[in-house]
Motif scaffolding. Sequence first.
Motif, PDB file in Angstrom:
ATOM      1  N   ASN A  21     -58.477  21.620  60.828  1.00 53.59           N
ATOM      2  CA  ASN A  21     -57.854  21.503  62.137  1.00 53.59           C
ATOM      3  C   ASN A  21     -56.305  22.545  62.250  1.00 53.59           C
ATOM      4  OD1 ASN A  21     -57.249  18.851  60.551  1.00 53.59           O
ATOM      5  ND2 ASN A  21     -55.471  18.694  62.000  1.00 53.59           N
ATOM      6  N   GLN A  38     -54.656  23.311  58.149  1.00 55.37           N
ATOM      7  CA  GLN A  38     -55.037  21.664  57.772  1.00 55.37           C
ATOM      8  C   GLN A  38     -56.802  21.799  57.450  1.00 55.37           C
ATOM      9  OE1 GLN A  38     -52.991  18.418  58.323  1.00 55.37           O
ATOM     10  NE2 GLN A  38     -52.138  20.556  57.421  1.00 55.37           N
ATOM     11  N   HIS A  46     -61.763  14.679  59.697  1.00 51.42           N
ATOM     12  CA  HIS A  46     -60.439  14.624  59.173  1.00 51.42           C
ATOM     13  C   HIS A  46     -60.258  13.527  57.941  1.00 51.42           C
ATOM     14  CE1 HIS A  46     -56.020  13.876  59.521  1.00 51.42           C
ATOM     15  NE2 HIS A  46     -56.032  15.360  59.834  1.00 51.42           N
ATOM     16  N   PHE A  78     -49.773  17.382  55.579  1.00 52.52           N
ATOM     17  CA  PHE A  78     -50.132  17.592  57.206  1.00 52.52           C
ATOM     18  C   PHE A  78     -49.366  19.060  57.541  1.00 52.52           C
ATOM     19  CE2 PHE A  78     -51.253  13.468  59.191  1.00 52.52           C
ATOM     20  CZ  PHE A  78     -52.175  13.250  58.312  1.00 52.52           C
ATOM     21  N   SER A  79     -49.408  19.219  58.855  1.00 53.61           N
ATOM     22  CA  SER A  79     -48.864  20.545  59.270  1.00 53.61           C
ATOM     23  C   SER A  79     -47.586  20.820  59.137  1.00 53.61           C
ATOM     24  CB  SER A  79     -49.069  20.451  60.939  1.00 53.61           C
ATOM     25  OG  SER A  79     -50.640  20.732  61.246  1.00 53.61           O
ATOM     26  N   ARG A 147     -43.365  14.720  62.349  1.00 53.58           N
ATOM     27  CA  ARG A 147     -44.172  15.615  61.574  1.00 53.58           C
ATOM     28  C   ARG A 147     -44.341  17.090  62.211  1.00 53.58           C
ATOM     29  NH1 ARG A 147     -47.580  11.773  63.877  1.00 53.58           N
ATOM     30  NH2 ARG A 147     -48.974  12.594  65.492  1.00 53.58           N
ATOM     31  N   ASP A 148     -44.632  17.720  61.616  1.00 51.01           N
ATOM     32  CA  ASP A 148     -45.135  19.120  61.910  1.00 51.01           C
ATOM     33  C   ASP A 148     -43.705  20.046  62.015  1.00 51.01           C
ATOM     34  OD1 ASP A 148     -47.642  17.925  62.147  1.00 51.01           O
ATOM     35  OD2 ASP A 148     -47.405  17.712  64.302  1.00 51.01           O
ATOM     36  N   GLU A 199     -46.830  16.589  69.348  1.00 45.58           N
ATOM     37  CA  GLU A 199     -47.049  17.376  67.968  1.00 45.58           C
ATOM     38  C   GLU A 199     -46.888  18.512  68.118  1.00 45.58           C
ATOM     39  OE1 GLU A 199     -50.652  14.251  66.615  1.00 45.58           O
ATOM     40  OE2 GLU A 199     -51.432  15.714  67.803  1.00 45.58           O
ATOM     41  N   TYR A 270     -55.493  23.451  71.047  1.00 45.31           N
ATOM     42  CA  TYR A 270     -54.781  22.396  70.564  1.00 45.31           C
ATOM     43  C   TYR A 270     -53.766  22.728  69.348  1.00 45.31           C
ATOM     44  CZ  TYR A 270     -52.779  17.841  70.236  1.00 45.31           C
ATOM     45  OH  TYR A 270     -51.823  16.912  70.112  1.00 45.31           O
ATOM     46  N   ALA A 271     -52.706  22.347  69.216  1.00 44.44           N
ATOM     47  CA  ALA A 271     -51.773  22.551  68.000  1.00 44.44           C
ATOM     48  C   ALA A 271     -51.380  24.199  67.914  1.00 44.44           C
ATOM     49  CB  ALA A 271     -52.328  21.865  66.799  1.00 44.44           C
ATOM     50  N   TRP A 291     -59.224  16.744  69.983  1.00 43.76           N
ATOM     51  CA  TRP A 291     -59.357  15.504  69.136  1.00 43.76           C
ATOM     52  C   TRP A 291     -60.564  14.711  69.738  1.00 43.76           C
ATOM     53  CZ3 TRP A 291     -58.747  14.936  64.266  1.00 43.76           C
ATOM     54  CH2 TRP A 291     -57.612  15.608  63.566  1.00 43.76           C
TER      55      TRP A 291
END
Length: 473
Positions: A21, A38, A46, A78-79, A147-148, A199, A270-271, A291
């Motif tokens: 991801n 990821q 995942h 994680f990211s 996060r991230d 995120e 995304y992301a 997702w």
Amino acid sequence: RMIKGYNRPGAHFSPPAGWVNDPNGLIFFEGYYHLYYQYDPDGLTHGAMHWGHARSTDLIHWEYLPVALYPDEHGEIFSGSMVYDRDNTSGFGTDAHGPLVAVFTHHREWGESVIQSQSLAYSLDGGNTFLKYAGNPVLNPGLRDFRDPKVFYHEPKERWIMVLSAGQEVQIYSSGNLKEWEYESTFKSGDQEPGEIWECPDLFPMALEDDKTAEPSQRGQVWILTVSVIIPERKYSCVRYFTGIFNGRKFIAQTPAGEKRILDFGYDFYAPVTYENVRGRRILMGWQNRWAYAEMLPAVKYRGTMSFPRELKLKKSGKDYRLAQYPVRELFEAAKPYPARTDKAAILLPGQPCYITMELPLRDETREFRLTNERNCLKILVNTKTKELEINRTSAFPDELGKEWLCRKISQREMKHPEYLHLLLDTNSVELFWGEGEAVCSMLYYAESDLTELLPDNQEVRYKLYRIPGKGD
Ligand code: FRU
């Protein structure tokens, strides 16, 4: 039966095997664009997250490298992001050789509980191997959605700045050494919907493309905050951006209230985050997926791809600013012109990956284009009345993933005459850049073989076709 979508794309990153991801740790260093991501090397969904690693000199062809970060006693990886600590503020390197420092989220889950905290790992060999910092985690208020981290160096304040997501908001921290972090501020937009989670934020300055002020430091700077928004139970997600100012502590949005700026109108983007340590341009890369169905897409050996890297441009519209996006120039340096041959009514495509530019005279009618093989078709409609553009993948996408994902409409305020459409078409994705990249639409598709023909409606269009060669081609 063999679905071509199982085949690897030629101009987009896909992992050697396993699940991928978000892009992570994007940094240009010593001639290489590094891409960490990821990664669950052992699954097609995942799972236990690692940071996979690849690098490229041209942002098109990627070289696989060993996994960079493995889960550990603090949890999964994680990211996060990567910085070059040139002055060795962290003390992980030496004064002569500053380290690369990865700042990432440790995700720890036990029973119903989840804690996300921020941690460090450093590399003294240009990003190939990493050691985790013994003092991890470095930022841990004990939150579930926290996060991230995206980190960059802010010259005027001589501090490291971290933006990260905390539930429905973005928080900003600062540090002098990457190890001790101080809370600075929180940004929320005020128009969030119930259940929405933010995120993968990013925060960076941009100068106007046509700002001719000689001194770079005198140029009008606009700060951009991007964020990926998801409402899991409604399967809703999108990537928003805000324009504004950043004073080293606080981001103040100047995007007019009530306006939602969307970075990509397609279903499969995304992301995204931008590359660090690149001079003179801002390069953005996202996960080419959604997702809502990512874990159910057709897959054999691997699942997931990255978007093609884009360069961002800042444009002024009235008193306001907007982002435009265009494939990085490396694509055009590599692309080989392909003669636009016609067979009856069709334009023959060079095979995938390819790049197609169309110049359309726009009068009052609806225009329709089909990218086809014998069995599959991607339809593109341009409706000058509703000022909408539509991508329809009904006969090139598994509809058991949800019929709501088959067709995407995009509206842009103005349509010009002539109008330009640019398509980056790979074995299982199409990225459409409208006009000068003022609107972008990324869509995955699944076809049993290459799309070989472009069927225009019967009105005059000017085409330019390019094939994108493979490595050593
Ligand atoms: C976004 C995301 C991040 C998280 C990562 C986990 O797609 O949910 O917020 O760090 O994926 O793999």
